[in-house]
Design a protein around this motif. Sequence first.
Motif, mmCIF file in Angstrom:
data_model
loop_
_atom_site.group_PDB
_atom_site.id
_atom_site.type_symbol
_atom_site.label_atom_id
_atom_site.label_comp_id
_atom_site.label_asym_id
_atom_site.label_seq_id
_atom_site.Cartn_x
_atom_site.Cartn_y
_atom_site.Cartn_z
ATOM 1 N N PHE A 30 19.591 0.037 -2.248
ATOM 2 C CA PHE A 30 18.871 0.571 -1.087
ATOM 3 C C PHE A 30 18.152 1.876 -1.432
ATOM 4 C CE2 PHE A 30 18.924 2.795 3.117
ATOM 5 C CZ PHE A 30 18.031 1.946 3.746
ATOM 6 N N TYR A 41 19.525 -7.618 1.853
ATOM 7 C CA TYR A 41 20.994 -7.581 1.952
ATOM 8 C C TYR A 41 21.443 -6.782 3.163
ATOM 9 C CZ TYR A 41 19.221 -3.980 -1.115
ATOM 10 O OH TYR A 41 18.444 -3.004 -1.655
ATOM 11 N N LYS A 59 10.991 -4.700 7.947
ATOM 12 C CA LYS A 59 12.321 -5.259 7.671
ATOM 13 C C LYS A 59 13.075 -4.430 6.647
ATOM 14 C CE LYS A 59 11.295 -9.952 8.989
ATOM 15 N NZ LYS A 59 11.446 -11.381 8.725
ATOM 16 N N TYR A 100 3.817 7.010 -6.209
ATOM 17 C CA TYR A 100 3.096 5.740 -6.100
ATOM 18 C C TYR A 100 2.150 5.537 -7.286
ATOM 19 C CZ TYR A 100 0.549 1.891 -3.932
ATOM 20 O OH TYR A 100 0.003 0.672 -3.673
ATOM 21 N N TYR A 106 15.046 1.270 -3.293
ATOM 22 C CA TYR A 106 13.988 0.613 -2.522
ATOM 23 C C TYR A 106 12.887 1.586 -2.104
ATOM 24 C CZ TYR A 106 12.988 -3.789 -0.044
ATOM 25 O OH TYR A 106 12.474 -4.990 0.344
ATOM 26 N N GLU A 127 0.840 -1.193 0.000
ATOM 27 C CA GLU A 127 0.000 0.000 0.000
ATOM 28 C C GLU A 127 0.875 1.243 0.000
ATOM 29 O OE1 GLU A 127 -2.394 -0.510 3.485
ATOM 30 O OE2 GLU A 127 -2.834 -2.547 2.828
ATOM 31 N N PHE A 148 9.074 2.472 2.414
ATOM 32 C CA PHE A 148 9.049 3.496 3.461
ATOM 33 C C PHE A 148 9.609 2.954 4.775
ATOM 34 C CE2 PHE A 148 7.043 5.537 7.091
ATOM 35 C CZ PHE A 148 7.300 6.873 6.834
ATOM 36 N N TRP A 149 9.116 1.762 5.193
ATOM 37 C CA TRP A 149 9.548 1.243 6.490
ATOM 38 C C TRP A 149 10.952 0.679 6.431
ATOM 39 C CZ3 TRP A 149 7.582 3.038 10.626
ATOM 40 C CH2 TRP A 149 6.270 3.539 10.596
ATOM 41 N N ALA A 150 11.329 0.125 5.284
ATOM 42 C CA ALA A 150 12.703 -0.368 5.160
ATOM 43 C C ALA A 150 13.691 0.788 5.292
ATOM 44 C CB ALA A 150 12.902 -1.072 3.819
ATOM 45 N N ALA A 209 2.869 4.509 1.054
ATOM 46 C CA ALA A 209 3.579 4.766 2.300
ATOM 47 C C ALA A 209 2.673 5.489 3.277
ATOM 48 C CB ALA A 209 4.833 5.597 2.026
ATOM 49 N N VAL A 250 13.693 2.100 8.911
ATOM 50 C CA VAL A 250 14.529 1.241 9.756
ATOM 51 C C VAL A 250 16.007 1.485 9.457
ATOM 52 C CG1 VAL A 250 15.225 -1.146 10.116
ATOM 53 C CG2 VAL A 250 12.819 -0.567 10.106
ATOM 54 N N LYS A 268 5.831 13.081 -3.684
ATOM 55 C CA LYS A 268 4.897 12.348 -2.849
ATOM 56 C C LYS A 268 3.549 12.164 -3.546
ATOM 57 C CE LYS A 268 5.933 10.888 1.249
ATOM 58 N NZ LYS A 268 5.989 9.448 1.465
ATOM 59 N N ASP A 313 7.645 4.414 -3.111
ATOM 60 C CA ASP A 313 6.875 5.143 -2.099
ATOM 61 C C ASP A 313 5.741 4.299 -1.543
ATOM 62 O OD1 ASP A 313 6.493 7.331 -0.505
ATOM 63 O OD2 ASP A 313 5.000 8.232 -1.828
ATOM 64 N N ASP A 314 6.004 3.005 -1.351
ATOM 65 C CA ASP A 314 4.990 2.160 -0.730
ATOM 66 C C ASP A 314 5.429 1.819 0.700
ATOM 67 O OD1 ASP A 314 7.091 0.496 -1.297
ATOM 68 O OD2 ASP A 314 5.849 -1.187 -1.939
ATOM 69 N N GLN A 315 4.586 1.071 1.399
ATOM 70 C CA GLN A 315 4.875 0.725 2.789
ATOM 71 C C GLN A 315 6.203 -0.014 2.924
ATOM 72 O OE1 GLN A 315 3.402 2.281 5.139
ATOM 73 N NE2 GLN A 315 1.945 0.862 6.071
ATOM 74 N N LEU A 316 6.463 -0.937 1.990
ATOM 75 C CA LEU A 316 7.682 -1.738 2.037
ATOM 76 C C LEU A 316 8.923 -0.846 2.039
ATOM 77 C CD1 LEU A 316 8.188 -4.805 2.015
ATOM 78 C CD2 LEU A 316 8.539 -4.642 -0.443
#
Lengths: 311, 281
Positions: free
Chosen positions: B171, A121, A117, B104, B174, A105, B183-185, A107, B188, B100, B178-181
């Motif tokens: 990286f 890598y 996660k 997406y 990645y 979805e 953004f959170w990666a 961000a 972190v 922004k 601009d998706d959840q994957l």
Amino acid sequence: MDFSQIWEILSAADNVPIVGLLAGVGFFVWYGLRQGREMDRLAVRLAAEPELAKTHHRKTQPYEEGWEREVQVWPHLLKIEFLAAMIVTVLLLVWSLALNAPLEEPANPNQTMNPAKAPWYFVGLQELLVYFDPWFAGVVLPLLILAGLMLFPYLDASPLGTGYYTIRQRKVVLVSFGAGFSIWLAAIFVGTFIRGPGWMWFWPGETWDHTRVVFEKTRNLPEMLGIHGAAGEALVGLVTVVLFYASAGWAIHKLVTRTELDRRIYARTTSLQYLTFQFFAITLLVGVPVKILLRLAFRIKYVWITPWFNL
Amino acid sequence: MEPEPKSPKQAIEEVKAGLRAPQRTQLWKSIFRVKHTRNDTRTRALAVVSNVFLHLHPGRVNRDAVRYSYTWGMGGISAYLFLVLLFTGALLMFYYHPTKVQAYRDILYLEQDVPFGRLLRNMHRWGAHLMVITVWLHMLRVVLTGAYKKPREFNWCVGVALLVLTLLLSFTGYLLPDDQLGFWAVTVGTNMARATPLVGHEGPFGPQLGMTPFNDLRFGLLGGSVVDSNALLRAYVWHCIGIPLVVLLLMGVHFWRVRKDGGISGPAPLVLDGEMKDEVR
């Protein structure tokens, strides 16, 4: 046994490359070491037969009468390169047709992904966050790994084993690099396939329970020894770390001077080279796994506590 | 005396001669510089050495150096994948806005409407992951064959830098959907920068040096204190311009040093233990 959970993790699009990586590393380690064993057998044979050693295997490898020592780059090398490019292109096309790149979805800073996660890598570094504070796992450790990698050729003083596969002549180097690479891959494996919501430990086949709570209490080494107060804690930590470096250094020294060949290579190594090697070997190859073990087996969080940083 | 005008037959003959042996035409010679009329070893070597795209190669190589079992071809495959990624990446840039509002939606547009858009994105994504793998395998091979030893130590260091840049390229890419994957990666990943000693606001000695969430290293990376539009733009510029330029430069150095250090490192003759001189340096 929750097979659908296993499948969910394995088939997550971004996890597929890890499966490929592990398979690829496994195959090529076997492929390289097999050639190494072959060369080792040849070395034993040539050492026993000095006459044969004068001519055999000295210029080109399996050689036949009438062959030239060199070949034309065009076509002999370029056709291989072209073929490799074609194979890679086809592989990539098939992979891209079969598997879609993930897209979640949009961000949303208000909705935390759990687990969140890093890309696979870097997931090894994220896994190390369990065992070390962020300043160490996220910054100092990666820099140490890079420094260690860059210094690698300057610490290997042996002229043997340049340009061919061998195991016997380069045991120390292969074990050092192998240990580091294995820790890195193992951390990626654990971070990807074991860690679930809340970065908790879920064995393969265990269902990811988003409501699970862990009541595990971690302890610090000084406290386990019954020592309190900032000065005492810092001192105990310092003594522990110094003792650890001394004992690990002694053990590594025993290991790298085991055989006659190892001792001859050691004699060629300068003190600066050797001490640098020892520092990186103790810190990265022994220290990191030991700290991981302390945390997993004995729930020890910090060994060394100071007002400025904890280790 | 004025020359006789050419008959149509002669004119046709001229064209046919050109088609039969295009190597003899002025056009051909102007492009390829070297005569390729004879099929001997010298001509073949010249064809490689005098060609701008092939001149990274020598004219001739050791017979054993072309054996797959020695190099596994991983360095070359990594370089080829980089080219594939440049190509697919440039095409993706035609459809992508690093903002922004649109980022997406551009990905959805690519996947649903752009002809072959989904394939393009898939190839870029999986090509990048494949390149990370081949670069690691290349490093593994160089270690197993001792190919980093004198005089190649420095080239190994260039290789380590290229490895890091490969990871950073992957990286920075990645975040771009601009998706959840992503953004959170990236959240972190960049959170670790907070804890950088001295220059992070949560790192050892950071607060003592006046670091806050609004002036530390992480702020510099993200262009803000959270992953937002500035971070997206910064990731985009690093991903598409900054890092690729450095990678291209270092790739040039890397390949040049391979040649200058004597070409592919092996397969070299076996050196027996007894042949190592016991001199202390």
